[in-house]
Every structure is written in structure tokens, then in C-alpha cells.
Motif scaffolding. Structure first.
Motif, PDB file in Angstrom:
ATOM      1  N   PHE A  64       0.830  -1.208   0.000  1.00 39.93           N
ATOM      2  CA  PHE A  64       0.000   0.000   0.000  1.00 39.93           C
ATOM      3  C   PHE A  64       0.866   1.260   0.000  1.00 39.93           C
ATOM      4  O   PHE A  64       0.528   2.250  -0.631  1.00 39.93           O
ATOM      5  CB  PHE A  64      -0.937  -0.001   1.215  1.00 39.93           C
ATOM      6  N   TRP A  65       1.960   1.212   0.724  1.00 37.35           N
ATOM      7  CA  TRP A  65       2.839   2.377   0.823  1.00 37.35           C
ATOM      8  C   TRP A  65       3.641   2.602  -0.455  1.00 37.35           C
ATOM      9  O   TRP A  65       3.999   3.719  -0.774  1.00 37.35           O
ATOM     10  CB  TRP A  65       3.770   2.239   2.014  1.00 37.35           C
ATOM     11  N   ASP A  67       2.698   1.737  -3.651  1.00 31.46           N
ATOM     12  CA  ASP A  67       1.840   1.977  -4.809  1.00 31.46           C
ATOM     13  C   ASP A  67       1.446   3.456  -4.887  1.00 31.46           C
ATOM     14  O   ASP A  67       0.724   3.945  -4.024  1.00 31.46           O
ATOM     15  CB  ASP A  67       0.592   1.099  -4.701  1.00 31.46           C
ATOM     16  N   ALA A  69      -0.722   4.876  -6.564  1.00 31.48           N
ATOM     17  CA  ALA A  69      -2.165   5.062  -6.692  1.00 31.48           C
ATOM     18  C   ALA A  69      -2.907   4.788  -5.383  1.00 31.48           C
ATOM     19  O   ALA A  69      -4.110   5.029  -5.295  1.00 31.48           O
ATOM     20  CB  ALA A  69      -2.707   4.152  -7.799  1.00 31.48           C
ATOM     21  N   SER A  70      -2.211   4.306  -4.391  1.00 31.95           N
ATOM     22  CA  SER A  70      -2.837   3.980  -3.110  1.00 31.95           C
ATOM     23  C   SER A  70      -3.016   5.232  -2.258  1.00 31.95           C
ATOM     24  O   SER A  70      -2.138   6.093  -2.227  1.00 31.95           O
ATOM     25  CB  SER A  70      -1.951   2.977  -2.355  1.00 31.95           C
ATOM     26  N   PRO A  71      -4.120   5.316  -1.534  1.00 28.82           N
ATOM     27  CA  PRO A  71      -4.284   6.456  -0.632  1.00 28.82           C
ATOM     28  C   PRO A  71      -3.270   6.431   0.519  1.00 28.82           C
ATOM     29  O   PRO A  71      -3.103   7.423   1.213  1.00 28.82           O
ATOM     30  CB  PRO A  71      -5.717   6.301  -0.105  1.00 28.82           C
ATOM     31  N   TYR A  72      -2.576   5.323   0.702  1.00 25.67           N
ATOM     32  CA  TYR A  72      -1.589   5.186   1.774  1.00 25.67           C
ATOM     33  C   TYR A  72      -0.153   5.382   1.292  1.00 25.67           C
ATOM     34  O   TYR A  72       0.790   5.198   2.051  1.00 25.67           O
ATOM     35  CB  TYR A  72      -1.714   3.802   2.430  1.00 25.67           C
ATOM     36  N   HIS A  73       0.022   5.734   0.010  1.00 18.41           N
ATOM     37  CA  HIS A  73       1.355   5.864  -0.592  1.00 18.41           C
ATOM     38  C   HIS A  73       2.271   6.759   0.229  1.00 18.41           C
ATOM     39  O   HIS A  73       1.863   7.819   0.709  1.00 18.41           O
ATOM     40  CB  HIS A  73       1.225   6.434  -2.009  1.00 18.41           C
ATOM     41  N   LYS A  74       3.520   6.320   0.382  1.00 19.56           N
ATOM     42  CA  LYS A  74       4.559   7.100   1.059  1.00 19.56           C
ATOM     43  C   LYS A  74       5.554   7.556  -0.005  1.00 19.56           C
ATOM     44  O   LYS A  74       6.179   6.730  -0.679  1.00 19.56           O
ATOM     45  CB  LYS A  74       5.290   6.266   2.110  1.00 19.56           C
ATOM     46  N   THR A  75       5.723   8.855  -0.132  1.00 22.34           N
ATOM     47  CA  THR A  75       6.604   9.397  -1.173  1.00 22.34           C
ATOM     48  C   THR A  75       8.054   8.959  -0.995  1.00 22.34           C
ATOM     49  O   THR A  75       8.798   8.894  -1.966  1.00 22.34           O
ATOM     50  CB  THR A  75       6.536  10.933  -1.213  1.00 22.34           C
TER      51      THR A  75
END
Length: 129
Positions: A64-65, A67, A69-75
């Protein structure tokens, strides 16, 4: 039908991913070519210590981090550097590296022997005082 043993899954993953020695992973981190990513449970970090400069991404959130496109994405995980995963002994990191490859992440590797091998090699570790 019996379940496939985890050792078999790990062996299969290791045959399909890039595994680096502690020395190679450390050299790549020091040179700025790599981002070390600790996928251990937070309790393990508290108990065993951390690798200085490593980014912590709990195993359960890794996909999740990473991806975009995920709302949980970590830059922090959106990098051109080699992302080098590690866990305690390199079982979880092998499975995780394979999963990220399956997602299309091509700049992925893991540390042979994980945090345990890092510690045994005498590489730097930070502990909570």
C-alpha cells in the motif's frame, strides 16, 4: 490438500529476486544508491534496534505504501534508488521483494540474512536507550 511450506515459498522467491550481502547493501546505502527499508514489526525495532537511515515500512503496509495510486502511498518509497528490503532473517523480505516485483517494482532487492546478518557483521545499529 496440505499447504505449501513457507520454506518452499521463500526458496522460490529467492530464486527470482536480487539478494545482496550485508557489505554490498551497506556500501550502496553509504554511496546514496540505495534506500534500506526495514519491514519488521515495530516491536522488533524496539527490542533489537534499527539500521541508521533505514526507512521503516511494516510488512503489512508495504504494498500500500509503495503503490503511487494507493491512498496510503509514502513518497519516500517513490525513488529511483535501489530499494533494499530487510526483515529479521530474510524470509519476509524475500516474499516481499517477490511481491513488489510482481507489482512492477524493478529497483528492488533484499539483504541476505536480514537484520540478524547485519548485526552479526558489526554494521551500525541504533538502539533505544
Amino acid at each position: 490438500m496440505p499447504i505449501r511450506p513457507v520454506k518452499e515459498l521463500v526458496a522460490e522467491a529467492k530464486s527470482q529476486i536480487t539478494t545482496l550481502s550485508v557489505a554490498e547493501a551497506q556500501a550502496r546505502q553509504v554511496s546514496g544508491e540505495a534506500l534500506l527499508v526495514d519491514i519488521r514489526d515495530p516491536r522488533e525495532l524496539t527490542r533489537e534496534g534499527r539500521i541508521p537511515g533505514a526507512f521503516h515500512a511494516p510488512r503489512g503496509m508495504l504494498e500500500f505504501w509503495i503503490d503511487p495510486a494507493s491512498p496510503y502511498h509514502k513518497t519516500q518509497l517513490a525513488t529511483d534508488k535501489t530499494v533494499i528490503l530487510f526483515c529479521a532473517s530474510s524470509w519476509r523480505s524475500a516474499l516481499s521483494a517477490q511481491t513488489l516485483q510482481d507489482m512492477g517494482v524493478d529497483n528492488i532487492a533484499e539483504i541476505d540474512g536480514g537484520f540478524s546478518a547485519w548485526r552479526e557483521a558489526g554494521a551500525p545499529i541504533e538502539t533505544e536507550e
